[in-house]
Scaffold this active site. Sequence first.
Site, short mmCIF file in Angstrom:
data_model
loop_
_atom_site.label_atom_id
_atom_site.label_comp_id
_atom_site.label_asym_id
_atom_site.label_seq_id
_atom_site.Cartn_x
_atom_site.Cartn_y
_atom_site.Cartn_z
N TYR A 147 80.64 42.45 76.58
CA TYR A 147 81.88 43.72 76.07
C TYR A 147 82.66 43.05 74.66
O TYR A 147 83.18 43.96 74.42
CB TYR A 147 82.60 44.03 77.47
CG TYR A 147 82.25 44.85 78.13
CD1 TYR A 147 81.19 44.32 79.24
CD2 TYR A 147 82.86 46.33 78.62
CE1 TYR A 147 80.20 45.55 80.50
CE2 TYR A 147 82.29 46.76 79.91
CZ TYR A 147 81.13 47.11 80.16
OH TYR A 147 80.55 47.63 80.58
N LYS A 182 75.26 35.96 88.16
CA LYS A 182 73.88 35.78 87.90
C LYS A 182 72.98 34.25 87.45
O LYS A 182 73.06 34.80 86.67
CB LYS A 182 73.41 36.81 87.21
CG LYS A 182 72.05 37.07 87.25
CD LYS A 182 70.87 37.87 88.19
CE LYS A 182 69.89 38.07 88.20
NZ LYS A 182 68.92 38.65 88.82
N ASP A 226 72.24 40.61 92.62
CA ASP A 226 71.56 41.82 92.94
C ASP A 226 71.16 41.03 94.28
O ASP A 226 71.63 42.37 94.94
CB ASP A 226 69.97 41.51 92.14
CG ASP A 226 69.91 40.17 92.12
OD1 ASP A 226 68.68 39.41 91.14
OD2 ASP A 226 69.70 38.99 92.98
#
Length: 426
Positions: free
Chosen positions: A172, A239, A293
């Site tokens: 971002y 992640k 995930d």
Amino acid sequence: MAHEQAHEQAHEQAYEHITVPAVGERITVREGRLAVPDNPILMWIEGDGIGPDIMTASKRIWDAAAQKVYGGQRKVAWMEVYAGDKAAGLYDGNYFPDETLDALRDFYVGIKGPLTTPVGGGFRSLNVALRQELDLYACVRPVKWYPGIPSPLRHPELVDVVIYRENTEDVYGGIEYKAGSPEAEKVQRFLVEEMGAAMVPHSGIGIKPMSEFGSKRLIRKAIDYALSSGRKSVTLVHKGNIQKYTEGAFMQWGYELARQEYAGVIVTEEQLYDQYRGQLPEGKLLIKDRIADIMFQQMLLRPAEYDVIATPNLNGDYLSDAVAAEVGGVGIAPGANFADYVALFEATHGTAPKYANQDKVNPGSLLLSGVMMFDYIGWGEAADAIESAYTRTVEDKIVTYDFARQMDEAHEVKTSDFASAVIERL
Ligand code: NAD
């Protein structure tokens, strides 16, 4: 100290269109804590589209709750500040006046309705601009189910999490180069020729910076919240199996911070099983981590195991909306953006322009953001009163159109009548 004095002086300044209420007192910061008077000045930004409808309804409920609980001992002095269409009308076409930012810095706590992001024309999203200018680094979304609200889960009552999403770093940051542009070519040459990276020629390129400072201040906020509100665990969602030096580092910095700054209070999952036979001792906080995930599966299959979640920006963006959908959708999910002290609470949905000024939509998201605001300023009794009155209203099947169409035998009401029904139940 200098910081506090600067703020005192800032208060003296005159605004162009903002009227500081004569009756209220400023919230200040003393010795690293928010000092909240009994008649605090709180800011509100009405918002565009459905903003006026939900803001009018919610303010009635917030004021009624304070009156009911504190009987005049405590009362909000509301101060309107402007952004979006309403600002443009007052400030000669300026959607984002400087004095709005000044006021937010000087008075610390406010709540906003949704704002239109004008498409094209080189506008930054007003929401993004607010976050950047005020360094609102923690985006916080509590997600839990209220009885009676339609949910796709069989046991939505098991969902009760608070998501702390880092708000300033990660992809971002806006460091992106278009495929084929001179900038992208230059970055690519550097990466391929000097750093030995492999990529398809003329790729678009995005950069994902994540710092120790940015990660730790977010995780610290999440841990502080967990401890002060008696939550049992903080889960670092990352992640890191793929992105070792950004997402993986986030996790490592998180454990490091926990060990260094919260020694004696925190327990890791390893310790939980090695030393405590899987039973978290009273007064301790469990720190664990999950790959992003897997976390999406976990939040559907084993939501009861999660409590406070701390996560980088992009994961948090996806996860917040996905988890909100488990308990009724963004129409009721509240939210807030925090700097160290400045806090801006907000409806998490948009301006829903097709429903503007119809007295039709659900004020739940803004209303419950106000509950978070009351908690933040230490008015927990008023917050609890609103929450339980809201719960009873929905249990009585008095709801706006969006819930009515998903419920059997619902009594569909307008926004304003929903507010009256909540007030009756305070
Ligand atoms: P939206 O959230 O405004 O509306 C999508 C749909 O959700 C609406 O048509 C409506 O059916 C439903 N909805 C939204 N809020 C509701 C409520 N309170 N009660 C009942 N139903 C509700 O999203 P959008 O149409 O993608 O965006 C419209 C505008 O809002 C855009 O300009 C966008 O940039 C802006 N926006 C602002 C914010 C913000 O200020 N935080 C967030 C998202 C979008």
